[in-house]
Design a protein around this motif. Sequence first.
Motif, PDB file in Angstrom:
ATOM      1  N   MET A  76       0.828  -1.197   0.000  1.00 29.95           N
ATOM      2  CA  MET A  76       0.000   0.000   0.000  1.00 29.95           C
ATOM      3  C   MET A  76       0.867   1.254   0.000  1.00 29.95           C
ATOM      4  N   ARG A  77       1.957   1.209   0.748  1.00 27.40           N
ATOM      5  CA  ARG A  77       2.869   2.360   0.808  1.00 27.40           C
ATOM      6  C   ARG A  77       3.484   2.616  -0.570  1.00 27.40           C
ATOM      7  N   GLN A  78       3.809   1.544  -1.287  1.00 30.48           N
ATOM      8  CA  GLN A  78       4.391   1.685  -2.623  1.00 30.48           C
ATOM      9  C   GLN A  78       3.388   2.297  -3.591  1.00 30.48           C
ATOM     10  N   ALA A  79       2.127   1.905  -3.497  1.00 29.10           N
ATOM     11  CA  ALA A  79       1.089   2.469  -4.365  1.00 29.10           C
ATOM     12  C   ALA A  79       0.922   3.961  -4.115  1.00 29.10           C
ATOM     13  N   ILE A  80       0.878   4.350  -2.840  1.00 29.12           N
ATOM     14  CA  ILE A  80       0.713   5.763  -2.500  1.00 29.12           C
ATOM     15  C   ILE A  80       1.929   6.562  -2.947  1.00 29.12           C
ATOM     16  N   GLN A  81       3.125   6.014  -2.733  1.00 32.54           N
ATOM     17  CA  GLN A  81       4.341   6.728  -3.119  1.00 32.54           C
ATOM     18  C   GLN A  81       4.406   6.916  -4.626  1.00 32.54           C
ATOM     19  N   TYR A  82       3.933   5.929  -5.386  1.00 31.46           N
ATOM     20  CA  TYR A  82       3.891   6.029  -6.848  1.00 31.46           C
ATOM     21  C   TYR A  82       3.064   7.237  -7.271  1.00 31.46           C
ATOM     22  N   LEU A  83       1.920   7.445  -6.610  1.00 27.05           N
ATOM     23  CA  LEU A  83       1.039   8.565  -6.951  1.00 27.05           C
ATOM     24  C   LEU A  83       1.599   9.890  -6.438  1.00 27.05           C
ATOM     25  N   VAL A  84       2.312   9.863  -5.328  1.00 26.25           N
ATOM     26  CA  VAL A  84       2.990  11.066  -4.842  1.00 26.25           C
ATOM     27  C   VAL A  84       4.064  11.486  -5.846  1.00 26.25           C
ATOM     28  N   ASP A  85       4.824  10.513  -6.342  1.00 30.83           N
ATOM     29  CA  ASP A  85       5.887  10.807  -7.308  1.00 30.83           C
ATOM     30  C   ASP A  85       5.319  11.364  -8.615  1.00 30.83           C
ATOM     31  N   LYS A  86       4.082  10.970  -8.966  1.00 27.60           N
ATOM     32  CA  LYS A  86       3.449  11.478 -10.181  1.00 27.60           C
ATOM     33  C   LYS A  86       2.790  12.834  -9.970  1.00 27.60           C
ATOM     34  N   GLY A  87       2.794  13.321  -8.736  1.00 27.45           N
ATOM     35  CA  GLY A  87       2.211  14.626  -8.460  1.00 27.45           C
ATOM     36  C   GLY A  87       0.707  14.612  -8.285  1.00 27.45           C
ATOM     37  N   LEU A  88       0.118  13.421  -8.063  1.00 26.69           N
ATOM     38  CA  LEU A  88      -1.333  13.313  -7.911  1.00 26.69           C
ATOM     39  C   LEU A  88      -1.765  13.339  -6.445  1.00 26.69           C
ATOM     40  N   LEU A  89      -0.868  12.917  -5.561  1.00 26.92           N
ATOM     41  CA  LEU A  89      -1.133  12.951  -4.124  1.00 26.92           C
ATOM     42  C   LEU A  89      -0.001  13.694  -3.425  1.00 26.92           C
ATOM     43  N   VAL A  90      -0.301  14.220  -2.260  1.00 25.51           N
ATOM     44  CA  VAL A  90       0.722  14.860  -1.448  1.00 25.51           C
ATOM     45  C   VAL A  90       0.539  14.430   0.002  1.00 25.51           C
TER      46      VAL A  90
END
Length: 245
Positions: free
Chosen positions: A56-70
């Motif tokens: 789950m942490r990897q999924a969230i970090q992937y979206l953070v890296d794409k600029g979709l989540l912070v």
Amino acid sequence: MTPLAVTVDRRSPVPLYFQVAEQIEREIISGALAPGTRLPNEIVLADQLTLSRPTMRQAIQYLVDKGLLVRKRGVGTQVVQSQVRRSIELSSLYDDLTRAGQHPSTIVRDLRVCLAPEDAASALGVPVGSDLLRIRRLRCAQNEPLALMTNYLPTGLLDLTTEQLEEHGLYGLLRSAGVQLRVARQTIGACTATASQAKDLHEAKGAALLTMTRTAYDDVGRAVEYGSHVYRASRYSFELTLIER
């Protein structure tokens, strides 16, 4: 906090973290997860989806890296404004946004015959000061300003109304009028926002903007449209595919 409608297929060869991230990304792009929406923390999400916390942490970090989540200390994980990524092809911004589920809207600022400025005259192959049809529009995506667009067309090419330009893309209107677009010459650059541009685009004065100029030609090689556009760099990018020759 908003619960997520996410499912995973454990028999799929696609990694579990990527299945989760891809579904959340679709929800953000479609607007189902609006900017500012708080997500449950990774522990809660992992329990809901019966996944490991590292997955789950990897999924969230992937979206953070794409600029979709912070991630914000004391607040948690939030959705931020998704950036429009546009491939380089001969299509209108309106149609690209529609295909991406970005719900485009248009405010027509100007629609009139004017005297051709030097850049438009050169692009369209007419003398400076000759008559051209000028169109100025503010294009929005999901009710957020995205681009300021100025286009010039030869007079007599087609009849246009404000209502048509509010409801359709310019290239779609050209094709409906029998103009067969075949090729375009395009230049991408950057500038800083003037006070007027900053106000229209909801950016700070001096903010970075993307620029694009394009001359489009029809199937007999006639220049039929010249566009000069500025885009919010914080919300927009161009995407290119490069092929080795």
